[in-house]
Write an enzyme that holds these catalytic residues in place. Sequence first.
Site, PDB file in Angstrom:
ATOM      1  N   CYS A 156       0.847  -1.193   0.000  1.00 46.46           N
ATOM      2  CA  CYS A 156       0.000   0.000   0.000  1.00 46.46           C
ATOM      3  C   CYS A 156       0.879   1.238   0.000  1.00 46.46           C
ATOM      4  O   CYS A 156       1.650   1.477   0.938  1.00 46.46           O
ATOM      5  CB  CYS A 156      -0.920   0.000   1.220  1.00 46.46           C
ATOM      6  N   ASN A 173     -25.404 -12.485  18.016  1.00 48.24           N
ATOM      7  CA  ASN A 173     -24.344 -11.824  17.248  1.00 48.24           C
ATOM      8  C   ASN A 173     -24.238 -10.380  17.736  1.00 48.24           C
ATOM      9  O   ASN A 173     -24.595  -9.442  17.035  1.00 48.24           O
ATOM     10  CB  ASN A 173     -24.674 -11.878  15.750  1.00 48.24           C
ATOM     11  N   GLU A 194     -33.847  -7.121  16.567  1.00 49.09           N
ATOM     12  CA  GLU A 194     -32.836  -6.120  16.244  1.00 49.09           C
ATOM     13  C   GLU A 194     -33.375  -4.741  16.619  1.00 49.09           C
ATOM     14  O   GLU A 194     -34.560  -4.461  16.417  1.00 49.09           O
ATOM     15  CB  GLU A 194     -32.502  -6.182  14.750  1.00 49.09           C
ATOM     16  N   CYS A 249     -17.482 -10.479  17.521  1.00 52.96           N
ATOM     17  CA  CYS A 249     -16.418  -9.684  16.910  1.00 52.96           C
ATOM     18  C   CYS A 249     -15.392  -9.257  17.946  1.00 52.96           C
ATOM     19  O   CYS A 249     -14.474  -8.493  17.630  1.00 52.96           O
ATOM     20  CB  CYS A 249     -17.013  -8.456  16.205  1.00 52.96           C
TER      21      CYS A 249
END
Length: 398
Positions: A3, A330, A271, A357
């Site tokens: 990069c 999640n 949600e 995550c």
Amino acid sequence: MQCDYFDAGLCRSCTLLDRPYPVQVAEKEVRVRDLLGERHAPAAWLPTLTGPESGFRNKAKMVVGGTIDEPTLGILDGRGQGVDLRGCGLHTAGIQEALPTLAAFVTRARLLPYDVPKRRGEAKYVHVTESPSGELMVRFVLRSEQALPRLRAELPWLLEALPRVAVVSVNLLPEHKAVLEGTDEIVLTDRETLTMQLGEVDLELRPQSFFQTNTAIAAGLYAQAAEWVDAIDPATVWDLYCGVGGFALHVARPGAGRTSRHAHREVVGIETSEEAVASARGSARRAGLEHVRFAADDATRFATTAAASASAEPGSAGAGTAPPELVIVNPPRRGIGATLAGWLEGSDVEHVVYSSCNPVTLASDLDAMPSFDVVATRVFDMFPQTPHLEAMALLRRR
């Protein structure tokens, strides 16, 4: 991945770029193993799912800087000045190809870039999402509606210059604060959703809906969850923190490739985002999935009030909803927290699929659920060149 921006010191977002990719993956695996420790060591460690180390990001969130005639799309430097990153190698080729045209559109529509130090200007961000078919969703984050007439007037030019653009919207962010979007969205095209095709499942993405930034790894994540769920073959499933319904819609049809005990599978998705729920409902409707329901609610509140759900109004998502056989969670980086973990621990739920995550909060949440054994764990390298990852664990009540 090489990069030029990184080498020149213009952007250091990819903090692991100086490590060979196999080393990055190995370090992530070790980190998850160390955090789970012996107490939560699974019966089976599945191989990490990896994909391309560049060109994988299906979404670009670009700060608009510079001037009207020479706009930059990228980030801001330490002085609040724009740094152009149109050639960022993380983005899909389709997004990289579109960014110069979007920069030209900023000029044509006379969208004055927002000057953060001076708190003046109009255009704050351009968000671009690409679907697997190559279609694009473009969102202009503006300070007000002042530039809307000019933007509408130049929209035909944009749609002709970028025929792959399916959805264009304006998001209003009047406040001077470090967030990427506001609450109000104005859709300028006839179409309001972008279709994300993942195998046999089509997910309809609305402008303010969240979707995983790595399409290939997201497809693998959902496929792994569906494989685990089909092997267990539950009749009822909750998908908490369901987003646009990725997990819910993938597990809704029972027994993919195998014989199921059930004619159908009852799935409830929860949600907080109304936009995401609208997307999920549209996807379920188009797929003909009549036994999948979605509701906008807090996951913890929904679960902990399940005992009282039988008295809910008929037709509501929670009406008559008893705890299911299997729960998918999640959560965001903070994890599911002590209350929801405590509810799962004391419930009759037999299996949990936990997609995380943040392995730190995954480990702490598992500490609060000692009645569950970890059957299998798998790392998904959703974010190459960074320390971030997705880890998913299958839990079974002891």
